[in-house]
Design a protein around this motif. Structure first.
Motif, mmCIF file in Angstrom:
data_model
loop_
_atom_site.group_PDB
_atom_site.id
_atom_site.type_symbol
_atom_site.label_atom_id
_atom_site.label_comp_id
_atom_site.label_asym_id
_atom_site.label_seq_id
_atom_site.Cartn_x
_atom_site.Cartn_y
_atom_site.Cartn_z
ATOM 1 N N LYS A 79 0.820 -1.209 0.000
ATOM 2 C CA LYS A 79 0.000 0.000 0.000
ATOM 3 C C LYS A 79 0.857 1.263 0.000
ATOM 4 C CE LYS A 79 -3.551 0.424 -0.318
ATOM 5 N NZ LYS A 79 -4.334 0.498 -1.584
ATOM 6 N N VAL A 80 1.952 1.252 0.752
ATOM 7 C CA VAL A 80 2.831 2.426 0.778
ATOM 8 C C VAL A 80 3.441 2.672 -0.607
ATOM 9 C CG1 VAL A 80 5.004 3.348 1.707
ATOM 10 C CG2 VAL A 80 3.341 2.260 3.235
ATOM 11 N N ILE A 81 3.910 1.602 -1.267
ATOM 12 C CA ILE A 81 4.491 1.757 -2.603
ATOM 13 C C ILE A 81 3.417 2.153 -3.607
ATOM 14 C CG2 ILE A 81 5.730 0.588 -4.479
ATOM 15 C CD1 ILE A 81 7.030 -1.191 -2.381
ATOM 16 N N GLN A 82 2.218 1.594 -3.470
ATOM 17 C CA GLN A 82 1.129 1.900 -4.392
ATOM 18 C C GLN A 82 0.776 3.384 -4.371
ATOM 19 O OE1 GLN A 82 -2.869 0.354 -3.536
ATOM 20 N NE2 GLN A 82 -3.014 -0.384 -5.640
ATOM 21 N N GLN A 83 0.880 4.009 -3.200
ATOM 22 C CA GLN A 83 0.610 5.447 -3.091
ATOM 23 C C GLN A 83 1.591 6.262 -3.930
ATOM 24 O OE1 GLN A 83 -2.626 5.586 -1.796
ATOM 25 N NE2 GLN A 83 -1.844 7.444 -0.844
ATOM 26 N N LYS A 84 2.783 5.716 -4.126
ATOM 27 C CA LYS A 84 3.820 6.423 -4.872
ATOM 28 C C LYS A 84 3.781 6.078 -6.359
ATOM 29 C CE LYS A 84 6.709 5.809 -0.752
ATOM 30 N NZ LYS A 84 6.465 7.091 -0.097
ATOM 31 N N ASP A 85 3.530 4.790 -6.670
ATOM 32 C CA ASP A 85 3.576 4.333 -8.059
ATOM 33 C C ASP A 85 2.877 2.968 -8.149
ATOM 34 O OD1 ASP A 85 4.541 2.959 -10.487
ATOM 35 O OD2 ASP A 85 5.930 4.649 -10.690
ATOM 36 N N GLU A 86 1.740 2.921 -8.836
ATOM 37 C CA GLU A 86 0.961 1.682 -8.906
ATOM 38 C C GLU A 86 1.701 0.562 -9.616
ATOM 39 O OE1 GLU A 86 -3.121 1.647 -9.898
ATOM 40 O OE2 GLU A 86 -3.578 3.545 -8.917
#
Length: 306
Positions: free
Chosen positions: A131-138
């Protein structure tokens, strides 16, 4: 979700050219993606791993019709009260044999010894990092999810461990320590809880579940690892058009391997319509020898970039 009635079933399976006219009429409405595809999953879901070849092909050939969104479902909060009675799973060590069975059935290798040697206590830590990475780049988040699954299914790494997660993220040229630290904050849990809320709203009770929703908020829900034909049929229905949807040809193997880094024979077979015995020759024809190495794990061939 009733944790004591969790079921995993092998049968049901519960990612300028020349020749143009000087003037032509172009329908730009076709360029707008009007369908949202929700892929509800979990990092340690064995049937989600089994679905990888078909899902990869579906997104590759039909992704121009939909916006793809991965949603975390929360398969294993903890072992307290969790059971899969159908498969005789009451504790971590019971999972190993089931995982191997799924791997053999789907021809997507799973070792399973992690459940005996260093069992995962919860699937929430790798989900929080996602979820943390998804906020930056899906796209990076989906790459991370693939790497985490390779780590646990193939190499028996406990992806519930923060150091393991840090190493996976570092290998993607990201700052693993800071991302894992951020995942442990209350803001990380809020992001994950939003996914759980969406999952419940979508009526998801098992993984993988794929839900395709159109502009009229009507959709199709497909539960379990299914064939490419079933997903295409579902997409056709949710588009509400009599015109047959068109598949794009898959990109060359070289391009796909550059993105994925590691591909199994089953994934190549599914993507390019090959038989198992044709894969080695196909690889030799499509890839420069200096680009890849070919190996086997659990009797399955795979290639990875050098």
């Amino acid at each position: 979700m009733n944790k004591n009635n969790m079921i995993c079933d092998l049968e049901t399976g519960v990612c300028g050219v020349g020749g143009e006219e000087e003037m032509e009429l172009v329908d730009f409405n076709q360029l707008e993606k009007k369908i949202t595809l929700y892929y509800v999953t979990d990092p340690i879901c064995s049937h989600c791993w089994a679905l990888e070849p078909v899902l990869k092909r579906f997104v590759e050939q039909y992704g121009h019709y939909f916006k793809f969104q991965t949603v975390m479902g929360g398969l294993l909060p903890s072992w307290n009260g969790f059971a899969d009675k159908t498969n005789g799973i009451g504790g971590p060590s019971d999972v190993a044999g089931h995982w191997r069975e799924v791997g053999v059935y789907a021809r997507m290798p799973i070792d399973g010894n992690v459940w005996i040697q260093n069992p995962i206590q919860s699937s929430f830590p790798p989900s929080l990092v996602f979820k943390v990475i998804q906020q930056k780049d899906e796209q990076l988040a989906d790459t991370y999810l693939r790497r985490a699954r390779e780590a646990v299914f193939l190499f028996n790494q406990n992806i519930g461990d923060n150091q393991v997660l840090t190493n996976i993220v570092n290998a993607m040229n990201l700052d693993g320590a800071s991302i894992v630290k951020e995942a442990d904050l209350s803001s990380g849990r809020e992001l994950l809880d939003e996914d759980f809320k969406l999952s419940r709203k979508l009526g998801v009770r098992g993984f993988p579940t794929i839900i395709m929703v159109n502009e009229e908020n009507k959709g199709i829900k497909i539960v379990g690892a299914r064939s490419i034909e079933e997903y295409v049929k579902g997409l056709q229905e949710v588009l509400s058009t009599s015109e047959e949807i068109k598949a794009q040809p898959p990109r060359p193997l070289k391009k796909i391997l550059e993105n994925e880094s590691l591909l199994f024979s089953k994934e190549i077979e599914e993507m390019y319509g090959l038989e198992k015995h044709e894969v080695k020759e196909f690889i030799k024809k499509e890839l420069p020898t200096e680009m890849y190495e070919i190996n086997e794990i659990l009797d399955e061939l795979y290639i990875k970039t050098r």
